[in-house]
Design an enzyme around this catalytic site. Structure first.
Site, mmCIF file in Angstrom:
data_model
loop_
_atom_site.group_PDB
_atom_site.id
_atom_site.type_symbol
_atom_site.label_atom_id
_atom_site.label_comp_id
_atom_site.label_asym_id
_atom_site.label_seq_id
_atom_site.Cartn_x
_atom_site.Cartn_y
_atom_site.Cartn_z
ATOM 1 N N ASP A 198 -23.733 49.688 6.971
ATOM 2 C CA ASP A 198 -24.921 49.673 5.947
ATOM 3 C C ASP A 198 -25.127 51.152 5.674
ATOM 4 O OD1 ASP A 198 -25.373 47.042 5.993
ATOM 5 O OD2 ASP A 198 -26.697 47.406 7.840
ATOM 6 N N ASP A 255 -28.416 53.365 5.303
ATOM 7 C CA ASP A 255 -29.268 53.212 5.804
ATOM 8 C C ASP A 255 -30.396 54.515 5.132
ATOM 9 O OD1 ASP A 255 -29.127 51.334 7.853
ATOM 10 O OD2 ASP A 255 -27.870 52.988 8.894
#
Length: 212
Positions: free
Chosen positions: A133, A135
């Site tokens: 991901d 972040d």
């Protein structure tokens, strides 16, 4: 936050650490790489800071090792906030076009990046995988800023693996995805703070923001 230790801090940490972590600590010290501030341990002294050193995923298993440590506040050489999105854009292996589009649309949001993408830029080590991901930290100052920011993140999440947190004034952090769901279907949200994790209603967090 990112924290750089003085040599005295590294020496103190290495004197008390587990043997399997010494090589990582020596590498971080030799390269002058920062550590990450983590949630304070319940028994931490007032003159200690709780830190983390996340290692790159294991090449074979993908396992992630996150080393927890403490250092004396007096051994801190420098601190900064999380890395700005622009710095990650210049070095990220993520497809540039959607990331650049996010940076343009989020110009007034002052987004910062933590996690695997930030660590790869800082160290040059292979942290990012196809499932990583991105972040992000978003610090809204007003209700309008919050609403526009969450809408921007949601829109770009269709093309990017976005994750991360809204950080309210005072440091209370909430997953922006959880916040979005709680606003649509009223519910309490999990709030992460330096010394605690708690549940809170959205109204109490909105009260921390400027009304416009």
């Amino acid at each position: 936050m990112l924290v750089w230790l003085e040599d005295a801090g590294w020496n103190a940490v290495q004197a008390t650490t587990e043997p399997q972590h010494k090589a990582a600590f020596k590498l971080w010290q030799s390269q002058s790489w920062p550590l990450i501030v983590r949630r304070a341990d319940a028994d931490a002294a007032h003159d200690e800071i709780c830190l983390g050193l996340p290692l790159p995923p294991d090449e074979d298993t993908g396992a992630k090792v996150r080393i927890s440590l403490r250092a004396q506040v007096r051994h801190i050489r420098k601190t900064t906030g999380a890395m700005e999105l622009a710095a990650v854009l210049q070095s990220s292996s993520t497809e540039r076009a959607p990331l650049a589009a996010l940076e343009r649309d989020a110009a007034g949001m002052h987004l910062r990046v933590y996690g695997s993408h930030a660590m790869e830029v800082i160290t040059g080590l292979p942290y990012v995988s196809p499932t990583s991901d991105i972040d992000l930290l978003f610090h809204p100052a007003s209700l309008r800023h919050l609403e526009e920011g969450v809408a921007t993140l949601s829109r770009h999440a269709a093309r990017l693996p976005l994750d991360g947190e809204i950080v309210f004034p005072g440091g209370a952090a909430v997953s922006w995805k959880e916040w979005q769901m709680a606003v649509a279907n009223p519910a309490k949200v999990m709030v992460k703070e330096l010394h605690a994790v708690r549940l809170a209603d959205t109204a109490s967090l909105l009260a921390l923001l400027e009304p416009a």
